[in-house]
Scaffold this motif. Structure first.
Motif, mmCIF file in Angstrom:
data_model
loop_
_atom_site.group_PDB
_atom_site.id
_atom_site.type_symbol
_atom_site.label_atom_id
_atom_site.label_comp_id
_atom_site.label_asym_id
_atom_site.label_seq_id
_atom_site.Cartn_x
_atom_site.Cartn_y
_atom_site.Cartn_z
ATOM 1 N N LEU A 11 -19.650 90.472 46.806
ATOM 2 C CA LEU A 11 -19.815 90.210 48.162
ATOM 3 C C LEU A 11 -21.405 90.363 48.400
ATOM 4 N N ALA A 12 -21.958 91.474 48.089
ATOM 5 C CA ALA A 12 -23.469 91.661 48.388
ATOM 6 C C ALA A 12 -24.237 90.926 47.819
ATOM 7 N N GLY A 13 -24.346 90.877 46.331
ATOM 8 C CA GLY A 13 -25.188 89.953 45.688
ATOM 9 C C GLY A 13 -25.306 88.427 46.013
ATOM 10 N N TYR A 30 -27.535 86.985 38.103
ATOM 11 C CA TYR A 30 -26.785 87.460 36.718
ATOM 12 C C TYR A 30 -25.444 88.159 37.173
ATOM 13 N N GLU A 31 -24.492 87.460 36.592
ATOM 14 C CA GLU A 31 -23.172 87.945 36.990
ATOM 15 C C GLU A 31 -22.418 87.811 35.499
ATOM 16 N N MET A 32 -21.800 89.098 35.323
ATOM 17 C CA MET A 32 -21.198 89.225 33.873
ATOM 18 C C MET A 32 -19.984 88.509 33.609
ATOM 19 N N GLU A 120 -24.064 90.314 31.016
ATOM 20 C CA GLU A 120 -24.081 91.815 31.527
ATOM 21 C C GLU A 120 -25.530 92.316 31.513
ATOM 22 N N ILE A 121 -25.696 92.947 32.611
ATOM 23 C CA ILE A 121 -27.210 93.772 32.521
ATOM 24 C C ILE A 121 -26.984 95.130 32.084
ATOM 25 N N HIS A 122 -27.846 95.639 30.962
ATOM 26 C CA HIS A 122 -27.472 97.008 30.735
ATOM 27 C C HIS A 122 -28.460 98.037 31.411
ATOM 28 N N THR A 137 -19.564 99.146 38.542
ATOM 29 C CA THR A 137 -20.571 98.952 38.020
ATOM 30 C C THR A 137 -20.583 99.399 36.365
ATOM 31 N N THR A 138 -20.834 98.710 35.395
ATOM 32 C CA THR A 138 -20.541 99.051 33.950
ATOM 33 C C THR A 138 -21.326 100.285 33.551
ATOM 34 N N GLU A 139 -20.962 100.778 32.535
ATOM 35 C CA GLU A 139 -21.220 102.186 32.202
ATOM 36 C C GLU A 139 -22.784 102.275 31.752
ATOM 37 N N GLY A 336 -24.626 96.429 48.676
ATOM 38 C CA GLY A 336 -23.054 96.544 48.534
ATOM 39 C C GLY A 336 -22.614 97.973 48.589
ATOM 40 N N GLN A 337 -21.270 98.128 47.937
ATOM 41 C CA GLN A 337 -20.597 99.263 47.927
ATOM 42 C C GLN A 337 -21.334 100.328 47.436
ATOM 43 N N MET A 338 -22.182 100.132 46.459
ATOM 44 C CA MET A 338 -23.033 101.076 45.760
ATOM 45 C C MET A 338 -24.098 101.986 46.462
ATOM 46 N N GLU A 342 -18.769 100.726 53.145
ATOM 47 C CA GLU A 342 -17.525 100.567 52.441
ATOM 48 C C GLU A 342 -16.883 99.395 53.089
ATOM 49 N N GLY A 343 -16.468 98.479 52.247
ATOM 50 C CA GLY A 343 -15.713 97.496 52.587
ATOM 51 C C GLY A 343 -16.364 96.110 52.390
ATOM 52 N N TYR A 344 -15.458 94.974 52.047
ATOM 53 C CA TYR A 344 -16.116 93.613 51.734
ATOM 54 C C TYR A 344 -17.414 93.200 52.997
HETATM 55 P P1 FAD Z 1 -18.566 93.623 44.102
HETATM 56 O O1 FAD Z 1 -17.840 92.663 45.057
HETATM 57 O O2 FAD Z 1 -17.542 94.357 42.851
HETATM 58 O O3 FAD Z 1 -19.578 92.630 43.149
HETATM 59 C C1 FAD Z 1 -20.078 93.328 41.990
HETATM 60 C C2 FAD Z 1 -20.292 92.147 40.922
HETATM 61 O O4 FAD Z 1 -21.275 92.742 40.076
HETATM 62 C C3 FAD Z 1 -19.118 91.791 40.382
HETATM 63 O O5 FAD Z 1 -18.992 90.354 40.437
HETATM 64 C C4 FAD Z 1 -19.107 92.585 38.827
HETATM 65 O O6 FAD Z 1 -18.751 91.570 37.869
HETATM 66 C C5 FAD Z 1 -20.724 92.336 38.622
HETATM 67 N N1 FAD Z 1 -21.351 93.391 37.907
HETATM 68 C C6 FAD Z 1 -21.031 94.640 37.502
HETATM 69 N N2 FAD Z 1 -21.500 95.421 36.742
HETATM 70 C C7 FAD Z 1 -22.353 94.292 36.085
HETATM 71 C C8 FAD Z 1 -23.587 94.399 35.059
HETATM 72 N N3 FAD Z 1 -23.943 95.421 34.415
HETATM 73 N N4 FAD Z 1 -24.100 93.037 34.923
HETATM 74 C C9 FAD Z 1 -23.897 91.918 35.831
HETATM 75 N N5 FAD Z 1 -22.744 92.026 36.597
HETATM 76 C C10 FAD Z 1 -22.088 92.964 36.957
HETATM 77 N N6 FAD Z 1 -12.793 96.513 50.452
HETATM 78 C C11 FAD Z 1 -12.142 95.831 51.430
HETATM 79 O O7 FAD Z 1 -12.730 95.699 52.639
HETATM 80 N N7 FAD Z 1 -10.880 95.585 51.334
HETATM 81 C C12 FAD Z 1 -10.132 95.843 50.272
HETATM 82 O O8 FAD Z 1 -8.842 95.511 50.121
HETATM 83 C C13 FAD Z 1 -10.722 96.548 49.074
HETATM 84 N N8 FAD Z 1 -9.959 96.670 47.869
HETATM 85 C C14 FAD Z 1 -10.613 97.317 46.931
HETATM 86 C C15 FAD Z 1 -9.858 97.564 45.773
HETATM 87 C C16 FAD Z 1 -10.656 97.982 44.718
HETATM 88 C C17 FAD Z 1 -9.735 98.350 43.380
HETATM 89 C C18 FAD Z 1 -11.957 98.418 44.836
HETATM 90 C C19 FAD Z 1 -12.579 98.876 43.673
HETATM 91 C C20 FAD Z 1 -12.542 98.120 46.119
HETATM 92 C C21 FAD Z 1 -11.925 97.636 46.995
HETATM 93 N N9 FAD Z 1 -12.744 97.405 48.104
HETATM 94 C C22 FAD Z 1 -12.045 96.814 49.335
HETATM 95 C C23 FAD Z 1 -14.065 97.969 48.557
HETATM 96 C C24 FAD Z 1 -15.146 97.109 48.421
HETATM 97 O O9 FAD Z 1 -15.291 96.294 49.571
HETATM 98 C C25 FAD Z 1 -15.191 95.724 47.464
HETATM 99 O O10 FAD Z 1 -15.333 96.396 46.125
HETATM 100 C C26 FAD Z 1 -16.376 95.020 47.346
HETATM 101 O O11 FAD Z 1 -16.075 93.756 46.373
HETATM 102 C C27 FAD Z 1 -17.644 95.509 47.116
HETATM 103 O O12 FAD Z 1 -18.738 94.507 47.096
HETATM 104 P P2 FAD Z 1 -20.106 94.447 46.154
HETATM 105 O O13 FAD Z 1 -20.744 93.154 46.194
HETATM 106 O O14 FAD Z 1 -20.697 95.903 46.380
HETATM 107 O O15 FAD Z 1 -19.194 94.654 44.607
#
Ligand code: FAD
Length: 433
Positions: A11-13, A30-32, A120-122, A137-139, A336-338, A342-344
């Protein structure tokens, strides 16, 4: 010309990459997936919704509704996709998840300024970068982030108690006091009689919990016990734990209540309070019903429900600027979430700011701080200015906005007024972008 790396097309990226590309900045995205999946993703599409297909409330009487409207006004890709893929959902904005992520994937893959790498980016790369790899996020990359934040400032689980609006607490029933009157009176205390406690306790035993996912089972080993689990161990466990009344005599009566629920101030402005020791994974409906049994909280507004889930996030008050830049590393952004939003929608909103600011930096301009009087700016302000010691992720909500000069009792009217103020602030600020 500067190229910006965006790691993670969630969502964020995805939002960040779009904001950069639309400002004519070249992006390496970069998307793994699908080379490597997370435990929650299933497709190769960008911005996959891992759980619910709802982006929550759409009206301006709802914090996340205001955030959505601000994002529309800021040309958000995630909001364009959501509006195009919406399905009927009453007051919420729900989407056809395949259409939604398909729209985002097609837009980014076909953008002339974006090159996609499925790998995957390490480790955190050098050069202008936005890390947006999400709660799973990966380990190896987590370790690399931890080297930047320090051991104690990257978390892998979010075990949070509910956070409520102070305005919704009945102050006639609660009292301000610290245990044994040590230090300044810092806690709001909700006193319970034995009868009130028993009603509350029995309701907890019957309440429905959200089952933990297989990859989340280890949460318990981290030493976080949800309050419903404590209740299951016996009636006394809560009374000797978070509901312990000793040293909390009610100043009005001088007597010790049978049990006490304590609330601690959560934000610098004092508009939000968290319920001490009440981390929980009860279903949201059950949380509301149970909290409303607590004297003083009968009409409580919960701005963030308690959760217990896997979540990789940094201690943003220590590590992040409200521009989403990593402190001391100007060309590194997190989104993003990191970052502790909190939330999409909130995740996408942080990506929007990080994208705009990375574009500014790449063009030789100063990154900007969105005003805290807007919902998008208030989120950035909250995660970077709240108490670092008890930092927990946060949803968009009205308690984050500066209070109105005049107190308006009617909740709907108050929220409408706050929403209009936020949108006016955004419109004024937008012209400076
Ligand atoms: P993500 O959308 O997860 O995007 C991160 C991306 O990075 C992924 O595509 C992943 O494949 C990629 N990635 C990870 N590591 C690497 C790497 N090393 N190298 C390259 N690519 C990598 N929020 C809501 O509002 N409603 C919900 O119902 C909800 N349910 C959730 C359920 C679960 C199980 C979890 C874990 C979270 C939930 N959330 C929910 C919280 C949050 O809103 C979502 O996780 C949201 O997708 C976060 O957006 P983001 O962009 O931070 O991460």
């Amino acid at each position: 010309m500067t190229t910006v790396n965006v790691i993670g097309a969630g969502l964020a990226g995805s939002e960040a990459a779009y904001q950069l590309a639309e400002r004519n900045i070249k992006v390496n995205l970069y998307e793994m997936r699908p080379v490597k999946q997370t435990p929650a993703h299933h497709t190769d599409k960008f911005a996959e919704l891992v759980c619910s297909n709802s982006l929550r409330g759409n009206a301006l009487t709802n914090g996340v509704g205001v955030l959505k409207e601000e994002m529309r006004r800021l040309d958000s890709l995630v909001m364009k996709a959501a509006d195009a893929a919406s399905v009927p959902a009453g007051g919420a904005l729900a989407v056809d998840r395949h259409e939604f992520s398909g729209f985002i994937t097609d837009t980014l893959r076909n953008h002339p300024n974006i090159t996609v790498y499925n790998e995957e980016i390490h480790s955190v790369p050098t050069g202008p970068t936005i890390v947006a790899t999400g709660p799973l996020t990966t380990e190896t990359l987590s370790k690399s982030i931890q080297e930047l934040t320090g051991q104690d400032h990257l978390y892998f689980y979010d075990a949070a108690a509910p956070i409520v609006e102070k305005d919704s607490i009945n102050m006639d029933k609660v009292y301000l006091k610290s245990r044994y009157d040590k230090g300044e009176a810092a806690y709001l205390n909700c006193p319970m009689t034995e009868e009130e406690f028993d009603r509350f306790y029995n309701a907890i035993l019957e309440a429905e919990v959200v089952p933990l996912k297989e990859f989340e089972k280890e949460i318990y080993f981290e030493g976080c016990m949800p309050f419903e689990e404590m209740a299951k161990r016996g009636r006394k466990t809560l009374l000797f734990g978070p509901m312990k009344p000793v040293g909390l005599e009610d100043p009005k009566t001088g007597k010790r209540p049978f049990a006490v629920v304590q609330l601690r101030q959560d934000d610098a402005a004092g508009t939000l309070y968290n319920i001490v020791g009440f981390q929980t994974h009860l279903k949201w409906g059950a949380q509301k019903e149970i909290l409303q049994l607590i004297p003083g909280l009968e009409n409580v507004e919960i701005v963030r429900y308690g959760v217990m889930h896997r979540n990789t996030f940094i201690n943003s008050p220590t590590n992040l600027e409200p521009t989403y830049q990593f402190k001391g590393k100007d060309d590194l952004f997190l989104a993003g979430q990191m970052t502790g939003v909190e939330g999409y929608v909130e995740s996408a909103a942080s990506g929007l700011i990080a994208g705009i600011n990375a574009a500014k930096l790449a063009s030789g301009l100063q990154p900007i701080v969105f005003p805290p009087s807007t919902m998008i700016g208030a989120m950035a302000h909250y995660i970077t200015h709240t108490n670092a010691k008890n930092f927990q992720p946060m949803n968009a909500n009205f308690g984050l906005l500066p209070p109105l000069e005049k107190r308006i009792k009617d909740k709907k009217e108050r929220y409408e007024m706050l929403a209009h103020k936020a949108l006016d602030s955004l419109d004024q600020f937008k012209v400076t972008l």
